[in-house]
Scaffold this active site. Structure first.
Site, PDB file in Angstrom:
ATOM      1  N   ASP A   1       1.679  10.150  13.631  1.00 61.80           N
ATOM      2  CA  ASP A   1       2.270   8.807  13.590  1.00 61.80           C
ATOM      3  C   ASP A   1       3.776   8.855  13.345  1.00 61.80           C
ATOM      4  OD1 ASP A   1       2.239   9.575  10.917  1.00 61.80           O
ATOM      5  OD2 ASP A   1       1.965   7.528  10.213  1.00 61.80           O
TER       6      ASP A   1
ATOM      7  N   LYS B   1      -0.604  12.622   2.732  1.00 63.78           N
ATOM      8  CA  LYS B   1      -1.424  13.073   3.841  1.00 63.78           C
ATOM      9  C   LYS B   1      -0.510  13.795   4.823  1.00 63.78           C
ATOM     10  CE  LYS B   1      -1.307   8.367   5.632  1.00 63.78           C
ATOM     11  NZ  LYS B   1      -1.529   7.177   4.828  1.00 63.78           N
TER      12      LYS B   1
ATOM     13  N   LYS C   1      10.088   4.051   0.654  1.00 60.32           N
ATOM     14  CA  LYS C   1       9.068   4.425  -0.318  1.00 60.32           C
ATOM     15  C   LYS C   1       9.671   5.405  -1.306  1.00 60.32           C
ATOM     16  CE  LYS C   1       5.708   7.203   1.105  1.00 60.32           C
ATOM     17  NZ  LYS C   1       4.419   7.752   1.522  1.00 60.32           N
TER      18      LYS C   1
ATOM     19  N   THR D   1       0.829  -1.210   0.000  1.00 69.40           N
ATOM     20  CA  THR D   1       0.000   0.000   0.000  1.00 69.40           C
ATOM     21  C   THR D   1       0.861   1.256   0.000  1.00 69.40           C
ATOM     22  OG1 THR D   1      -1.547  -1.252   1.397  1.00 69.40           O
ATOM     23  CG2 THR D   1      -1.977   1.083   1.142  1.00 69.40           C
TER      24      THR D   1
ATOM     25  N   ARG E   1       7.714  -2.595   2.941  1.00 68.21           N
ATOM     26  CA  ARG E   1       7.863  -2.701   4.396  1.00 68.21           C
ATOM     27  C   ARG E   1       8.236  -4.118   4.754  1.00 68.21           C
ATOM     28  NH1 ARG E   1       2.932   0.916   6.783  1.00 68.21           N
ATOM     29  NH2 ARG E   1       3.313   2.634   5.353  1.00 68.21           N
TER      30      ARG E   1
ATOM     31  N   SER F   1       5.934   4.051   8.510  1.00 67.80           N
ATOM     32  CA  SER F   1       4.780   4.803   8.985  1.00 67.80           C
ATOM     33  C   SER F   1       4.440   4.511  10.446  1.00 67.80           C
ATOM     34  CB  SER F   1       3.598   4.528   8.067  1.00 67.80           C
ATOM     35  OG  SER F   1       2.518   5.356   8.395  1.00 67.80           O
ATOM     36  N   HIS F   2       3.269   3.952  10.677  1.00 75.79           N
ATOM     37  CA  HIS F   2       2.769   3.749  12.039  1.00 75.79           C
ATOM     38  C   HIS F   2       3.199   2.393  12.598  1.00 75.79           C
ATOM     39  CE1 HIS F   2       0.240   2.168   8.956  1.00 75.79           C
ATOM     40  NE2 HIS F   2      -0.246   1.298   9.817  1.00 75.79           N
TER      41      HIS F   2
ATOM     42  N   GLU G   1      -8.524   9.507   4.421  1.00 75.16           N
ATOM     43  CA  GLU G   1      -8.736   8.079   4.616  1.00 75.16           C
ATOM     44  C   GLU G   1      -9.164   7.844   6.051  1.00 75.16           C
ATOM     45  OE1 GLU G   1      -6.177   5.206   2.266  1.00 75.16           O
ATOM     46  OE2 GLU G   1      -4.704   6.586   3.071  1.00 75.16           O
ATOM     47  N   GLU G   2      -9.933   6.776   6.228  1.00 77.51           N
ATOM     48  CA  GLU G   2     -10.411   6.432   7.568  1.00 77.51           C
ATOM     49  C   GLU G   2      -9.277   6.100   8.522  1.00 77.51           C
ATOM     50  OE1 GLU G   2      -9.852   3.163   8.651  1.00 77.51           O
ATOM     51  OE2 GLU G   2      -8.920   2.803   6.704  1.00 77.51           O
TER      52      GLU G   2
ATOM     53  N   ASP H   1       5.819   8.718  10.799  1.00 79.54           N
ATOM     54  CA  ASP H   1       6.403   9.606   9.786  1.00 79.54           C
ATOM     55  C   ASP H   1       5.627  10.907   9.602  1.00 79.54           C
ATOM     56  OD1 ASP H   1       4.276   8.142   8.724  1.00 79.54           O
ATOM     57  OD2 ASP H   1       5.030   8.317   6.682  1.00 79.54           O
TER      58      ASP H   1
ATOM     59  N   ARG I   1      -9.132  -6.341   7.699  1.00 78.32           N
ATOM     60  CA  ARG I   1      -9.779  -5.117   8.160  1.00 78.32           C
ATOM     61  C   ARG I   1     -11.258  -5.186   7.791  1.00 78.32           C
ATOM     62  NH1 ARG I   1      -5.344  -2.454   9.649  1.00 78.32           N
ATOM     63  NH2 ARG I   1      -3.627  -2.038   8.217  1.00 78.32           N
TER      64      ARG I   1
ATOM     65  N   ASP J   1       2.441  11.677   8.832  1.00 77.50           N
ATOM     66  CA  ASP J   1       1.394  11.948   7.847  1.00 77.50           C
ATOM     67  C   ASP J   1      -0.010  11.670   8.378  1.00 77.50           C
ATOM     68  OD1 ASP J   1       1.709   9.219   7.833  1.00 77.50           O
ATOM     69  OD2 ASP J   1       1.992   9.027   5.659  1.00 77.50           O
ATOM     70  N   ARG J   2      -0.109  10.977   9.506  1.00 76.55           N
ATOM     71  CA  ARG J   2      -1.451  10.710  10.051  1.00 76.55           C
ATOM     72  C   ARG J   2      -1.788  11.686  11.161  1.00 76.55           C
ATOM     73  NH1 ARG J   2      -2.708   4.319  10.324  1.00 76.55           N
ATOM     74  NH2 ARG J   2      -2.008   3.832   8.221  1.00 76.55           N
TER      75      ARG J   2
HETATM   76  C1  G1P Z   1      -3.007   1.302   5.808  1.00 76.86           C
HETATM   77  C2  G1P Z   1      -4.266   2.130   5.790  1.00 76.86           C
HETATM   78  C3  G1P Z   1      -4.320   2.985   4.549  1.00 76.86           C
HETATM   79  C4  G1P Z   1      -3.055   3.832   4.448  1.00 76.86           C
HETATM   80  C5  G1P Z   1      -1.823   2.948   4.554  1.00 76.86           C
HETATM   81  C6  G1P Z   1      -0.542   3.764   4.588  1.00 76.86           C
HETATM   82  O1  G1P Z   1      -2.984   0.439   4.697  1.00 76.86           O
HETATM   83  O2  G1P Z   1      -5.402   1.308   5.869  1.00 76.86           O
HETATM   84  O3  G1P Z   1      -5.460   3.794   4.582  1.00 76.86           O
HETATM   85  O4  G1P Z   1      -3.011   4.543   3.245  1.00 76.86           O
HETATM   86  O5  G1P Z   1      -1.897   2.155   5.735  1.00 76.86           O
HETATM   87  O6  G1P Z   1      -0.498   4.638   5.668  1.00 76.86           O
HETATM   88  P1  G1P Z   1      -3.420  -1.105   4.772  1.00 76.86           P
HETATM   89  O7  G1P Z   1      -2.607  -1.741   5.867  1.00 76.86           O
HETATM   90  O8  G1P Z   1      -4.871  -1.104   5.145  1.00 76.86           O
HETATM   91  O9  G1P Z   1      -3.154  -1.647   3.410  1.00 76.86           O
HETATM   92 ZN    ZN Z   2       2.400   7.395   8.214  1.00 72.73          ZN
END
Ligand code: G1P
Ligand code: ZN
Length: 542
Positions: A276, A375, A125, A17, A21, A112-113, A362-363, A278, A495, A280-281
């Site tokens: 988060d 983001k 990335k 996504t 990673r 990221s997170h 995004e949610e 990096d 999810r 962006d959240r």
């Molecule tokens: C998750 C989030 C998605 C976001 C991505 C990167 O991806 O659901 O909205 O863009 O992290 O931060 P997922 O693990 O669901 O593929």
């Molecule tokens: Zn992030």
């Protein structure tokens, strides 16, 4: 001296996504990072003569990976790499630098997170010249290059000093070390009414920003405390650590529970937020009230014009498909175009570039606009603060008014983490096979109107992306989405996204899990989640 090192393809270098990673130790395996970086160079037609941006969220291996990437960029003829001091840059700040400096692209070191540390996760990335995550066509090319890779180039040179601001040389390449915060802060000052926010804070408005020991600490301190006057200590967990203090730097009620506790205490500040790994959240919390990211996106869409940078109004809005339709209601009321894209920020890039949308979300706690092509956590916090400063209302008052005007999309996501990959795939495959038969049937008292495997045709380049989640809608606007995560590094993560619309005045303040009970029951009945995953309840509910 430029070394040409023979190598062999590594099978699993397929970006997900958001970039590649893996476990940190996988990335640290000799040749692993090098193979992937060379595959990026090959996929983008080489880096000779190009200018790149480089930085990361400071997680374990960030510093060493940056040195390797610089040596490989130099060996392949890049002319300049702009690097955040100590190889640090938040993702939105990197996106901004790529754009403002007219760079050809950039590399962001982050997962990221996901947690960080030697036994946790690392990621890399590639972002393109528009500042956004590489499109699917490029990430697919990177993957295919990685499958055919036979050698990589690297400069045999000592490490450079990434603590020293200014220019230095590595081979023929210029390395320009910049302050990671300065340009980003200037951009924020352009978009928002800093004086209004400063006045709000000076009048006693209290805030708490939890940087979760990740990259936004220095940004938030400089902007919220030093520039806007928030009391010292308003930014907590402000020092970035390679392992984020052992926590998940994921701003949601589960992982940011300290912030939730503070915001639900009798002496809670007026406004709470977190970001988060990096940067962006974002997570937004009022006193005693958590704002879901989907609702936050809708509120920002309805109020963005109150900030100077958006005073001309929005061009359109976009959300990822699993994100709730709360923003759609604002768009419909304001006559704005509204797009539903697959999960992942890369799908917003074309809409932003083509000026079809100027606000996206995004949610999963991601919100952003056309100011960058990622983001942006702190940006969302500042837009909220700007709105609060203009409206002079509490977060709770703003939410209550919003729901009264537009109705409320109750929303929740249930995650089943690190489950057996085969079981997860079978669950999805079986439900997918039954989709054509579902419309018209009833499950857990809800009548199904549509059932589809979400596919997206990009309105700009007409590229088609399939298999983006199973979406089942019910009479009355309730909805269920199931998809597998594309960012996990262990097993599979299922999810389950749940949504239900309410507009009766006396039903706007229900407990979300209770309001969603019929949809939760429908999910279980349709997919047999408990039996297939062996879990009686989700690992994370947001
Ligand atoms: C998750 C989030 C998605 C976001 C991505 C990167 O991806 O659901 O909205 O863009 O992290 O931060 P997922 O693990 O669901 O593929
Ligand atoms: Zn992030």
């Amino acid at each position: 001296m430029i070394l040409t090192r023979p190598t062999a393809p590594i099978a699993d270098q397929k970006p997900g996504t958001s970039g590649l990673r893996k476990k940190t130790r996988v990335f640290m395996t000799p040749g692993y990072l090098e193979n992937f970086v060379q595959s990026i160079w090959n996929a983008i037609g080489g880096v000779a003569g190009k200018t790149l941006v480089l930085g990361g969220d400071g997680r374990f291996f960030n510093d060493r990976a940056a040195q390797t990437i610089l040596k490989m960029a130099s060996a392949s003829g890049a002319s300049r790499v702009i690097v955040g001091q100590d190889a640090l840059l938040s993702t939105p700040a990197a996106s901004h630098l790529i754009r403002s400096r007219g760079a050809d692209g950039g590399l962001i070191l982050s997962a990221s997170h996901n947690p960080g540390g030697e036994t946790e996760d690392f990621g890399l990335k590639y972002n393109a010249a528009n500042g956004g995550p590489a499109a699917e066509s490029i990430t697919a090319k990177i993957h295919s290059e990685s499958e055919a890779l036979r050698e990589y180039l690297i400069l045999d040179a000592p490490d450079c000093d990434l603590a020293a601001l200014g220019e230095q040389r590595m081979g023929d390449m210029v390395i320009e070390v910049v302050d990671p915060v300065a340009d980003y802060q200037a951009l924020m000052e352009n978009l928002f009414d800093f004086n209004a926010i400063r006045d709000l804070i000076a009048a006693g408005f209290q805030l708490r920003f939890d940087a979760m020991h990740a990259i936004t600490g220095p940004y938030a301190r400089a902007i919220l405390e030093t520039t806007l006057g928030a009391a010292p200590g308003s930014v907590v967990n402000a020092v970035p650590l390679p392992d984020f203090g052992g926590h998940h730097p994921d701003p949601n009620p589960v992982w940011a529970h300290d912030l939730m506790t503070a915001m639900f205490a009798p002496d809670a500040p007026d406004f709470g937020a977190a970001s988060d790994g990096d940067g962006d959240r974002n997570m937004i919390v009022g006193r005693g009230l958590y704002v879901t990211p989907s609702d936050s996106l809708a509120v920002l869409a309805a109020n963005a014009h109150l900030a100077p940078g958006y005073a001309q109004g929005l061009k359109g809005v976009a959300r990822s498909m699993p994100t709730s339709a709360a923003v759609d209601r604002v768009a419909a009321a304001r006559g704005l175009d509204c797009y539903a894209t697959p999960t992942g920020w890369k799908f917003f890039g074309n809409l932003l570039d083509a000026r079809r949308a100027s606000l996206c979300g995004e949610e999963s706690a991601g919100t952003g606009s056309d100011h960058v092509r990622e983001k942006d956590g702190l940006w969302a916090v500042l837009l909220w603060l700007n709105i609060l400063a203009v409206r002079q209302q509490s977060v709770a008052q703003i939410m209550a008014q919003h729901w009264a005007e537009f109705g409320r999309n109750y929303y929740s996501r249930h995650d089943y983490e690190a489950i057996d990959t085969a079981a997860a795939t079978a669950l999805m495959d079986d439900l997918r096979a039954r989709l054509p038969d579902l419309p018209g049937t009833e499950v857990a008292g809800l009548r199904i109107t549509e059932a589809q495997d979400f596919a997206y045709t990009d309105p700009i380049d007409r590229s088609v992306t399939t298999a983006q989640g199973l979406q089942i809608t019910f009479v009355g606007g309730a909805r269920l989405v199931l998809r597998l995560s594309g960012t996990g590094t262990e097993g599979a993560t299922l999810r389950v996204y749940l949504e239900r619309f309410e507009d009766a005045a006396d039903r706007l303040a229900l407990d979300p899990q209770a309001a969603l009970a019929p949809v939760i029951a429908a999910a279980e009945s349709l997919a047999g989640i408990a039996a297939r995953t062996g879990r009686s309840k989700p690992d994370v509910i947001t």
